[in-house]
Design an enzyme around this catalytic site. Sequence first.
Site, PDB file in Angstrom:
ATOM      1  N   CYS A  26      95.110  57.045  97.955  1.00  0.00           N
ATOM      2  CA  CYS A  26      94.112  56.168  98.561  1.00  0.00           C
ATOM      3  C   CYS A  26      93.826  56.693  99.956  1.00  0.00           C
ATOM      4  O   CYS A  26      93.926  57.890 100.212  1.00  0.00           O
ATOM      5  CB  CYS A  26      94.588  54.720  98.579  1.00  0.00           C
ATOM      6  SG  CYS A  26      96.153  54.460  99.439  1.00  0.00           S
ATOM      7  N   HIS A 566     119.567  68.385 121.458  1.00  0.00           N
ATOM      8  CA  HIS A 566     120.036  68.426 120.068  1.00  0.00           C
ATOM      9  C   HIS A 566     119.595  69.757 119.466  1.00  0.00           C
ATOM     10  O   HIS A 566     118.420  69.960 119.170  1.00  0.00           O
ATOM     11  CB  HIS A 566     119.436  67.250 119.293  1.00  0.00           C
ATOM     12  CG  HIS A 566     119.995  67.075 117.914  1.00  0.00           C
ATOM     13  ND1 HIS A 566     119.749  67.954 116.892  1.00  0.00           N
ATOM     14  CD2 HIS A 566     120.801  66.110 117.396  1.00  0.00           C
ATOM     15  CE1 HIS A 566     120.351  67.546 115.798  1.00  0.00           C
ATOM     16  NE2 HIS A 566     121.008  66.431 116.077  1.00  0.00           N
TER      17      HIS A 566
END
Length: 645
Positions: A26, A566
Site C-alpha cells: 500500500c 559503539h
Amino acid sequence: MNHQKLAQNIVDHVGGRNNIQSLTHCATRLRFVLNDNRKADAKTLENTAGILKVVESGGQFQVVVGNDVSEVYKHIVAEGEFDGTASSEGDVKEKKGIRAAIFGLISGSLTPLIPVFAGAGLVKALLIVLEQAGWIAVDSGTYAILAAAGNSIFYFLPILLGITIAKVLNVNSYMAAAIGAALMEPNFTALTAAGSTTHFLGIPVSLMNYASSVFPMFIAVSIYAVLERFLKKIMHKNVQLFAVPFFSLIIMVPLTAMLIGPFGQYVGQWIGDIVNFLINSNSVIAGIILGGTWSFLVLLGLHWATVPIIMGNLSAGGDLIVPLAATSVAASMGIGLGVFLKTKDKDLKALSGSAFLSAILSGVTEPILYGIILRYRKTLIYLVVAGAIGGGLMGYLGVKLIVFNFFINVFTLPAQSPMLFYIIGILTAIAGGALCVVLFGYESKKTDQGAEGTELQKKQNKQSESENNQQAIPGSSTEKMERGAAGMDTSGMMECMITSPLEGTVIPLHEVEDVVFSSESMGRGAAIIPSKGQLVSPVDGLVSVTMKSAHAIAVTSDEGVEILMHIGIDTVRLKGQYFTQKVQQGDRVRVGEVLIEFDMDRIQKEGFKLTTPIVVTNSDQFRVITPLLSQGKVAVKEGLLSVRS
C-alpha cells in the site's frame, strides 16, 4: 538508500522466497502473507535501516518501509523470479485463526485497489467542485467522460475484486474476474429492469444490483477457490485447461446469482446496519470512540477491513464512519505539526515537517505514527484526546461522506457534506494535537533501547549519580564544573567540542543500520565508518562506561557531556574477539588518547559492519547539538560535534 539491498534483506528475513505465499503493498507497507510466520525474523527487520516498523496483524506480516515502498516492492518482485503472488512449493503453511484469515483476505484483496480508489475518488471530488462552481454542466460530454473515469472502479468493483481476491487465495484470477463480470453482464443486469425475480431451471432467483458490491465476491471467490482445487485433483492434467474453467463457470455463475450474491448483499447490509445503528443511536459518543481509537486500527493495518461497510453505506446515500474516523488521522497530523513547532532538533524538525506536509497532501500518516508518535509515546495520549474531541464534534455536526475516498487530505474535502462542518471538525483535531505537544511537550523517559543499550545507559546513569554525589576534589571534573572553569563563559552558557575518535568517513546518524541509534533513542550525534582500527578519546574527561566485550565505551567530558562510542553493528556478538581495551572505567583520559584497538579485517570477515555511532547519551540536557561535519572524510581529533547548553 539502496533499495535492492533492502529488498534482499527483507526477503531473507521473512523466511526466504519459498516462505512467501503472496505480496502486495500500500502507501507505506509491504504486506506479506507467509506460509509460516515463525520463520520470519521481525526483530532483525525492525533493526534494519530503511524499515520503520514490523506489524503482524490480520493474517499478514507487514513491513513498514515508508515512501520508498514501491521501489523496494519492485526489487522484491524482480529478485529470484518472484512474481509477487506465487506461493512456495512444498512448504507446509502455518495454520491461522479464522479471524486472522478473514482479515488477511479482506486486507490483502482491497489493498491493491486503494490507489485506484484514491484516484477515482479525487476525480469524483473534482466533479463536485466543478459542478458547484458552475464551470461544467451535468449533461455535457466532458462531465460524462470524467464521470466515467471516476465511476469505473466502483461500478465494476466485482470484476476487479475477483482478480485481487483470487491472487490472495492463489487461484486463477481471470476465472474469478469472469465470475464478477457475469454479475455485470448486460443481459443479466437487464433482468432487474423487468422485475425483482427470475428463474433458473425453475428455481427462483432474487435479482439485485451488484455494481459497487463487495461481500458477494468475497464469498463467491472463496468458494470458487475450493472448487478449483477439487476439480484439479479429480481431473486429468490433459483436460484441465478447458474442463476446469468450463465446470467452474457453469457451477459458480448460477450459484452466485441464486444464492451467494443475494446472501452476500444481505450480510453486507446487516453489518452496515449494525454499525450505522450504533452511530445513529448517539453519533457524538460514536465519534468520540472512533476518533479516539481509529489510528490504532491503522497501526495494526486493520482499517481496510471497514471498506466494505463504507461502500455499503455510500450506496445507501452516505457514510458516517469516514468523517468520524478522519479526526483521528487529523489528530496525528496535529502532533506532527506540534513537534515541528516545538522541537529545536534539526533532524526531528525536518522529519516532522515533511511528514506533516505529506499527511496534509496525501492523507498518509504512517511516517508520523511510526516516526514520531510511537517514538515519543507521550503523544499517544494526545492522539486519543484530540481525536476523540474532534470525533465527538464531527458526530454532533452530522457530517457524511458522499463519494468514496478513504484518504483524508485537502483534495478530498468536497467528498464530505456539509464540507464546512467537516473542515471545522478536522481543524479542531489538528489544533488539539498540535496544542497538546506545544503546551505539554512530546518527550518522556526513554523507551526500551535493547538489552545492550539499556545496560550502557544504566552504567552511565550510575556513574553520573556517583560523580554528582562526590565532594569536589581539586583537579576533578566536578570541581571544574562547580567553579565554571570547563567551557563555561561569563553568561553561564557551556560549549563543548567533541572531536572525531576515529579516522574514516562521517555519515549521518539516521543512516546507521541499527534502529536504536538511527532513531536517536540513545541520543543525538553522528557516525563514522572507520579506516583505521583505533578508537581514541574525543574529549578530556573520565572513562564512565566500559564493556566486557570491549566493543563499546563511554567517556564523560569535563563539561558533563556523556559520549557513547559503539564500534560496529551488533558486534557485541563477537564477545570481545578482535577488540583490545586500553583503559579502565574511572581512568582520566585526554583528547587523542587511545581507548580501544580493533582488528578491522577480522571483524569484517566475520560479517559485521564497522559503522560506529558516536552519540551524546544525555542529549536532553543540552540546548543545541550541532554536527560540525555531516559527511565526508575525517581525521582523528578533527571537530565532529558541538554541544551547547
